[in-house]
Design a protein around this motif. Structure first.
Motif, PDB file in Angstrom:
ATOM      1  N   UNK A 186       0.820  -1.214   0.000  1.00  0.00           N
ATOM      2  CA  UNK A 186       0.000   0.000   0.000  1.00  0.00           C
ATOM      3  C   UNK A 186       0.847   1.253   0.000  1.00  0.00           C
ATOM      4  N   UNK A 187       1.969   1.212   0.734  1.00  0.00           N
ATOM      5  CA  UNK A 187       2.872   2.370   0.762  1.00  0.00           C
ATOM      6  C   UNK A 187       3.417   2.662  -0.631  1.00  0.00           C
ATOM      7  N   UNK A 188       3.800   1.632  -1.341  1.00  0.00           N
ATOM      8  CA  UNK A 188       4.346   1.818  -2.690  1.00  0.00           C
ATOM      9  C   UNK A 188       3.300   2.440  -3.605  1.00  0.00           C
ATOM     10  N   UNK A 189       2.069   1.953  -3.525  1.00  0.00           N
ATOM     11  CA  UNK A 189       0.991   2.502  -4.350  1.00  0.00           C
ATOM     12  C   UNK A 189       0.761   3.974  -4.025  1.00  0.00           C
ATOM     13  N   UNK A 190       0.735   4.300  -2.719  1.00  0.00           N
ATOM     14  CA  UNK A 190       0.536   5.695  -2.307  1.00  0.00           C
ATOM     15  C   UNK A 190       1.671   6.577  -2.798  1.00  0.00           C
ATOM     16  N   UNK A 191       2.896   6.081  -2.669  1.00  0.00           N
ATOM     17  CA  UNK A 191       4.053   6.873  -3.108  1.00  0.00           C
ATOM     18  C   UNK A 191       4.030   7.097  -4.613  1.00  0.00           C
ATOM     19  N   UNK A 192       3.696   6.080  -5.374  1.00  0.00           N
ATOM     20  CA  UNK A 192       3.616   6.244  -6.819  1.00  0.00           C
ATOM     21  C   UNK A 192       2.507   7.219  -7.191  1.00  0.00           C
ATOM     22  N   UNK A 193       1.408   7.203  -6.435  1.00  0.00           N
ATOM     23  CA  UNK A 193       0.306   8.120  -6.686  1.00  0.00           C
ATOM     24  C   UNK A 193       0.704   9.570  -6.458  1.00  0.00           C
ATOM     25  N   UNK A 194       1.612   9.798  -5.526  1.00  0.00           N
ATOM     26  CA  UNK A 194       2.055  11.157  -5.231  1.00  0.00           C
ATOM     27  C   UNK A 194       2.736  11.793  -6.444  1.00  0.00           C
TER      28      UNK A 194
END
Length: 132
Positions: free
Chosen positions: A77-85
Motif C-alpha cells: 500500500x505504501x508503494x501505491x501511495x508513493x507512486x500516486x504522489x
C-alpha cells in the motif's frame, strides 16, 4: 527432579497450568520457576539473571517479528501511495496532507528496517530504537 529444594526455593501450591505429571514449569509472566520434588510437593523461585535475560530476548524477538510482519504487509500500500504522489495534482492543503501521510509511511518503514536489522544482528536486549 530434586531430592532437596534448590537454595532460595520455597514450597508453594503448583500454578494452575502445571500439570500433575510436570516436574518443571516456567512461568514467564511472573518470572517464576516451579519444580516438583520427589515427595510431590512443589517449590518455586524467581528467575535468575540468565533466565530473565533469555525470557526478555525471546519476548523481544517475538515482538519484533510481529512488528516486521505487520509493517511488511503495509509496504504494498505504501508503494501505491508513493507512486500516486508522483501524479498528484491537488490543492496546497491536499498536498500537505499527502506529504504528512508519506512522512508517516517513511517513519513506519524506518522502524521496520530497524526491527529487521535487530533480528538479523541479533540485538534482542531491548525494543528501544537507537540511532547513531
Amino acid at each position: 527432579m530434586s531430592v532437596n529444594p534448590p537454595e532460595g526455593a520455597v514450597a508453594v501450591e503448583p500454578p494452575p497450568d502445571m500439570g500433575p505429571n510436570d516436574y518443571e514449569f516456567w512461568d514467564d509472566q511472573t518470572r517464576t520457576y516451579y519444580e516438583r520434588q520427589e515427595d510431590g510437593s512443589v517449590v518455586s523461585r524467581p528467575y535468575n539473571e540468565d533466565e530473565t535475560r533469555q525470557t526478555d530476548e525471546t519476548q523481544n524477538r517475538t515482538a519484533l517479528e510481529i512488528t516486521v510482519t505487520g509493517l511488511s504487509a503495509l509496504l504494498a500500500g505504501d508503494i501505491t501511495t508513493n507512486l500516486g504522489y508522483l501524479t498528484f495534482a491537488g490543492t496546497e492543503a491536499e498536498m500537505k496532507d499527502q506529504v504528512a501521510r508519506l512522512t508517516e509511511q517513511s517513519i513506519s518503514q524506518a522502524e521496520m528496517l530497524s526491527a529487521l536489522a535487530r533480528l538479523v544482528l541479533p540485538r534482542l536486549d531491548s525494543l528501544d530504537i537507537e540511532i547513531k
